[in-house]
Design an enzyme around this catalytic site. Sequence first.
Site, PDB file in Angstrom:
ATOM      1  N   HIS A  84      38.715  32.799  47.834  1.00 42.18           N
ATOM      2  CA  HIS A  84      39.772  33.553  48.476  1.00 42.18           C
ATOM      3  C   HIS A  84      40.884  34.078  47.673  1.00 42.18           C
ATOM      4  O   HIS A  84      41.212  35.391  47.682  1.00 42.18           O
ATOM      5  CB  HIS A  84      40.733  32.443  48.972  1.00 42.18           C
ATOM      6  CG  HIS A  84      41.907  32.605  49.659  1.00 42.18           C
ATOM      7  ND1 HIS A  84      42.107  32.688  51.104  1.00 42.18           N
ATOM      8  CD2 HIS A  84      43.151  32.886  49.294  1.00 42.18           C
ATOM      9  CE1 HIS A  84      43.369  33.008  51.409  1.00 42.18           C
ATOM     10  NE2 HIS A  84      44.017  33.071  50.334  1.00 42.18           N
ATOM     11  N   GLU A  85      41.021  33.626  46.422  1.00 41.72           N
ATOM     12  CA  GLU A  85      41.955  34.168  45.388  1.00 41.72           C
ATOM     13  C   GLU A  85      41.396  35.616  44.724  1.00 41.72           C
ATOM     14  O   GLU A  85      42.247  36.471  44.534  1.00 41.72           O
ATOM     15  CB  GLU A  85      42.293  33.298  44.228  1.00 41.72           C
ATOM     16  CG  GLU A  85      42.954  31.981  44.720  1.00 41.72           C
ATOM     17  CD  GLU A  85      44.111  32.184  45.805  1.00 41.72           C
ATOM     18  OE1 GLU A  85      44.773  33.199  45.807  1.00 41.72           O
ATOM     19  OE2 GLU A  85      44.430  31.235  46.546  1.00 41.72           O
ATOM     20  N   CYS A 117      47.127  30.784  54.057  1.00 37.85           N
ATOM     21  CA  CYS A 117      47.505  31.592  52.815  1.00 37.85           C
ATOM     22  C   CYS A 117      49.003  31.456  52.822  1.00 37.85           C
ATOM     23  O   CYS A 117      49.575  31.736  53.800  1.00 37.85           O
ATOM     24  CB  CYS A 117      46.750  33.061  52.832  1.00 37.85           C
ATOM     25  SG  CYS A 117      47.415  33.869  51.570  1.00 37.85           S
ATOM     26  N   HIS A 144      41.793  38.245  46.988  1.00 33.71           N
ATOM     27  CA  HIS A 144      43.343  38.772  47.044  1.00 33.71           C
ATOM     28  C   HIS A 144      43.359  39.832  45.763  1.00 33.71           C
ATOM     29  O   HIS A 144      43.814  40.917  46.033  1.00 33.71           O
ATOM     30  CB  HIS A 144      44.113  37.663  46.591  1.00 33.71           C
ATOM     31  CG  HIS A 144      45.056  36.918  47.644  1.00 33.71           C
ATOM     32  ND1 HIS A 144      45.920  38.074  48.593  1.00 33.71           N
ATOM     33  CD2 HIS A 144      44.877  35.944  47.986  1.00 33.71           C
ATOM     34  CE1 HIS A 144      46.285  36.964  49.304  1.00 33.71           C
ATOM     35  NE2 HIS A 144      45.739  35.742  49.231  1.00 33.71           N
TER      36      HIS A 144
END
Length: 137
Positions: A127-128, A86, A131
């Site tokens: 993954h995003e 990241c 976030h």
Amino acid sequence: MVKEIIKDTEFLQKVAEPATRRDKAVAEDLLDTLKANRAICVGLAANMIGVAKSIIAVQVGKQNLAMFNPKIIKHAEEYSEVMEGCLSLLGERPAKRYAWIEVEYRDIKFKPQKQRFSGFTAEVIQHEIDHCQGVLI
């Protein structure tokens, strides 16, 4: 406009607020920042550029796609243990990712969309979305 990548883990762990059509400039900044970092990055979330809104930008094939308020509505039963990096964090860390996902989101024109993604693209989107939920790998 290309933005600086935020590395403050306390800020990155805050849950993002829902995005509105008034947040289009944030999505454009995300797309610009993703393009500027294309050699080392395939996805970004708005909190990575200092804005706690639920917006992500991901590389899908040769195109970059902005998603407002992305939500996984279906996913594969099977998942893989992967190592991810990241831009906001040092090194790589383990994560569990589904083989495919179906995502509802609003596009850059704020029109509702539903799309299925698989493989590496699905991994990046998961993954995003993490976030946006304040989850770090």
